[in-house]
Design an enzyme around this catalytic site. Structure first.
Site, PDB file in Angstrom:
ATOM      1  CB  VAL A 162      -0.978  -0.009   1.194  1.00 53.38           C
ATOM      2  CG1 VAL A 162      -1.674   1.333   1.337  1.00 53.38           C
ATOM      3  CG2 VAL A 162      -2.003  -1.123   1.005  1.00 53.38           C
ATOM      4  CE1 TYR A 193      -5.059   0.559   0.311  1.00 54.51           C
ATOM      5  CE2 TYR A 193      -7.230   0.089  -0.539  1.00 54.51           C
ATOM      6  CZ  TYR A 193      -5.913   0.365  -0.758  1.00 54.51           C
ATOM      7  OH  TYR A 193      -5.450   0.452  -2.031  1.00 54.51           O
ATOM      8  CD  GLU A 194      -4.250  -4.265   3.721  1.00 51.68           C
ATOM      9  OE1 GLU A 194      -3.984  -4.891   4.757  1.00 51.68           O
ATOM     10  OE2 GLU A 194      -5.059  -4.671   2.877  1.00 51.68           O
ATOM     11  N   GLY A 195      -4.730  -0.807   7.830  1.00 50.12           N
ATOM     12  CA  GLY A 195      -4.325  -0.090   9.040  1.00 50.12           C
ATOM     13  C   GLY A 195      -4.143   1.381   8.704  1.00 50.12           C
ATOM     14  CD  GLN A 220       0.469   1.007   8.849  1.00 48.52           C
ATOM     15  OE1 GLN A 220       1.532   0.416   9.009  1.00 48.52           O
ATOM     16  NE2 GLN A 220      -0.664   0.384   8.558  1.00 48.52           N
TER      17      GLN A 220
END
Lengths: 565, 565
Positions: free
Chosen positions: B297, B421-423, B428
């Site tokens: 990402v 998305y993906e955290g 992060q």
């Protein structure tokens, strides 16, 4: 998603942070008593919360469209506009001789903020109409005033600003629309204009286009441009809409946002126009419109920021992920920073409005210079905050912010235009370091002195914050003097961060005033601003002073991604 | 609008800036010879420029849709996916035993960047498929690998990640989807999942859902979760798609962007699934997928930034407003800053990928720690740069950036999801200051030491830039030690600016390496970064160290705009 007009927040700033009491103390604005101010904010606030805000999604979901060349506005917009007109809000600051209320711009901008927060796409219509009213008040003949102002102020007619052409955006002087003189004193206008906001309307019975065009003997560039009133329907002898003029909407733009606001390509095909002001002096009148609109756009940013932040806080309060996310430090950081920036941006815009009011009420050149200096800062910072806070709202919503259903994305899409129109924020910054420093820095220095006074007055009660502000003001003074030493291209290279640094400093000063006047809550918010937003002025100034050499030292090919090896 | 895959820029970073030569020197990646790297980048680049990029507007204008419950992807997407599959790009880094090329992640991410820059919405499909491949490689039984991996790697089938539920986003442990054991060793899966990217596809013949669910004896929270393979069509004895499974796409989300990527609400109604890995250990396998996807990402952000910047530079070169606007200092500042940030973000992502490769090739814990430390930075900074540069592109276009016709707004709308998305990027940052500092700061200190080495090696040739980098690294060291003294909530309050400061420092280090290796153009770009981007680390650290007190000191009501008076 329910917007609550921030009446109390605005009132606090007028009463305790900006020079509104000085405005109300002038003869011109003697009617702006506390009771009147309270009644107006409260009434306008109710309309915004209850009538306009429910229309906001309509415009996005059912955009304005052309049907057989006729504009169809979004569902409910006609009623919304009617409510604005009937409240008298269009003429809030206009000349009472023509039906206006003659109240201060600071109050007008307060109402504008709430309308923009409630429904930006619709609010653009009265905003542009107000700009035209102001241009006519300053530049039109008495006959033209008598004919147009009452209709515009009442909201029976609306006004537009026809400036941009495909080859003439920021470079207005490149425009090619032509005007020729007729024997009866009218003019014939031919040309195409683009990006005309509310270039047609079914919510008013006539649309008055203020059109920039060049007469055959108009020189090149901006000095040969004249401004014309070109109504959609020619007024008949009774002053009512008569024969249709030779102009039309060619098409509407499909835009990122403000779908409820029709953005028109306009074609003037030998349309009949009347001169506003003097031949070849159109830019002066246009600047009157644009200056009013610039502050108005800054306050649009504040309005959307407030609305988006309210939504973000409501979501963060409800949304549980191991407890309500409003308690998560990073989410709280985003929300608190946003609230602190909304306060700062609102105060800067209202300070600018108050300076405009004092200029008009007193004719004092210092107030004029203050207003002129603050205008680009209010426009750029207000809209930057609008963008940042709308972005924060999306981020706080997580995945739900990316789906259109929540409306969070709409605020982001809608507010993005405010950083572009009425002069991009880059152009605002160039105005600040160019024209607004052309007085040798006098206006800047007077502003800095006032900020030092603020710091001094807070010294005993809030020494830490006061010292921080003092230091920042002194650093800005040095940076301003350094900027004055540079040539224009060098100034332009650092213009944007320079403007931002000023906005941070002003925000700090207004927060400090609020903290002194407003008790624990304002002090808490001031601490957030002073810890997280103000300190970045130092980095801004590093960049503001970086000069031009690194930028000219880089090849165009490198910008495109092609490096010589 | 024509995207040109940045083959040479990527190659330069692999050759001169990150540890790719170390990767290629390992036995595992011995096939990554300069010739192979060159051929792969060049072939993939051609496909991206010529086949994928022309599809990008299609997805936006004709979104994926459901027709009688079946997905119809955007025009041309099937051909685009076919080209990706046929190029072998899905399995570029996958196990050769199952048809992959077994090449380094650094190369895979390079190709991923170009695909994302060309057509983000389509590239999401192979990105997620790759994540699933990786999870299967690490956690699946040999039978499952033999059945699924060849199909996924060849692109006959695609893979999805089914994690989020309405009440379980960032808090994965709250999920409620149920799994029960069947006598034949399979499982029955029941529940609803949301935000499932490419949850159905007509560009592949089967869709393999990796689904997180809880067994009856699974404990609460993340520890009781298992991961299942739940294919759209149950493989028959020959391993071909057979009977339809009991699952369906309930609806597609209407989103701000990536319209070509169907975002599905999935319903599993007693669907048949197979366990991936061990019961109750699903999070480990899911983290394998997510970790791969996080870097993926980040590189998506870089890809979109590159595409948007190319468009901005092309427009600024053509657009004349008193000369081409690329010569205007403020526009040039925006473009040069963007180019410098794109370089930095790309280098950080590829450095992270190279560390992953070295981890796999050597098993060395230091490489693993390096990769783990860089992953959240690569994800957050890569996507932040994607957003900023797409925003710059809109701003450079002025009014034309706000109309959808130019495509500038699409990049902005598309890339916005990558920060979520993906955290989310906030998560992060929390990962960085939490888990990634849980080694007492060892990984951070080793990274800082390496940056000091970079500074040292540039000391004689470029003393000013080297000193600036040195100073920044030493300041970050102090800030990291200070961060280690704090409790988690305090760390989280400063996490985002702390991560950003690290990204600036890393960007500075990579720019310095490029300047040493790459001649005048890279030196010129390094100067821009060191003048305009790096110096802001100081302000980031002020905020990173501001603590939590100002945030907890402010009432929820104040965040909502209600001040006690």
């Amino acid at each position: 998603m329910s917007y609550k007009a921030p009446v109390d927040q605005i009132r606090f700033i007028l009463d305790h942070v900006v020079a509104f009491s000085d405005v109300a103390a002038t003869e011109r604005y003697a009617e702006a008593t506390p009771d009147t101010v309270g009644a107006i904010l409260s009434e306008a606030g109710k309309m915004c919360s209850n009538v306009l805000a429910p229309l906001n999604r309509n415009g996005d979901e059912t955009p304005a469209r052309l049907e057989n060349g006729k504009l169809r506005s979004s569902p409910g917009y006609a009623d919304g506009f009617q409510a604005i007109a009937e409240g008298g809000w269009i003429g809030l600051a206009s000349n009472p001789e023509y039906g206006g209320m003659g109240l201060p711009q600071a109050l007008n901008m307060s109402v504008a903020e709430m309308m923009a927060g409630a429904c930006l796409a619709l609010q653009l219509n009265p905003l542009l109409t107000q700009g035209q009213i102001e241009a006519l008040e300053h530049h039109a003949s008495d006959e033209m005033k008598a004919l147009y102002l009452p209709k515009l102020i009442s909201g029976e007619w609306s006004g537009t600003m026809n400036l941009t052409e495909p080859g003439a955006g920021s470079d207005v002087g490149a425009l090619t629309t032509k005007a020729t003189r007729n024997d009866d004193g009218t003019y014939t206008i031919t040309g195409q204009k683009i990006f005309i906001t509310w270039g047609d309307s079914d919510v008013t019975e006539n649309v008055c286009h203020a059109v920039l065009a060049r007469l055959p003997d108009g020189g090149k560039g901006t000095k040969g441009i004249s401004l014309f009133m070109v109504p959609k329907f020619l007024p008949d002898d009774a002053g009512n809409p008569g024969v249709a003029n030779s102009l039309k909407v060619v098409s509407l733009e499909e835009k990122l946002g403000i779908h409820g606001s029709p953005t028109c390509v306009m074609s003037f095909d030998g349309a009949t126009g009347w001169l506003i002001g003097h031949e070849h002096k159109g830019m002066a009148a246009m600047f009157t419109m644009m200056n009013a609109a610039r502050l108005g756009v800054g306050i649009q940013g504040v309005g959307v920021a407030e609305a988006a932040l309210q939504q973000a806080v409501a979501y963060a309060t409800e949304r549980n992920q191991m407890g309500p996310i409003i308690r998560h430090p990073d989410v709280r950081r985003m929300l608190a920073t946003a609230r602190a920036e909304v306060f700062a941006a609102r105060a800067i815009c209202l300070a600018c409005a108050a300076a405009l009011d004092l200029e008009r009420a007193t004719g004092d050149a210092e107030h004029a210079a203050r207003a002129a200096f603050l205008t680009p800062i209010a426009k750029a910072y207000g809209t930057d905050v609008g963008w940042r806070v709308a972005d924060t709202n999306v981020q706080v919503h997580g995945g739900m912010g990316y789906v259109e259903e929540t409306g969070a994305a709409q605020y982001l899409r809608d507010v993005r235009i405010t950083q572009i129109y009425e002069g991009t924020n880059g152009i605002q910054a160039m105005d600040l370091v160019g024209r607004k420093l052309s007085d040798g820095g006098d206006a800047a220095m007077r502003l800095l002195d006032e900020i030092l006074d603020t710091a001094k007055s807070a010294q005993s009660a809030l020494p830490e914050l006061a010292n921080q502000l003092w230091q920042a003001a002194e650093t800005l003074r040095e940076a301003t003097l350094a900027m004055l030493e540079r040539d224009l291209p060098e100034r332009f290279a650092g213009a944007v961060p320079f403007l931002t640094a000023y906005a941070r400093l002003l925000g700090g000063a207004y927060h400090l005033r609020a903290a002194q006047a407003g008790g624990a809550d304002h002090l808490a918010l001031a601490r957030v601003f002073m810890a997280r937003v103000l300190p970045r002025y130092a980095a801004d100034l590093v960049e503001a002073q970086a000069g031009l050499a690194d930028l000219t030292g880089i090849d165009d090919a490198v910008l495109a991604g092609e490096f010589a090896s």
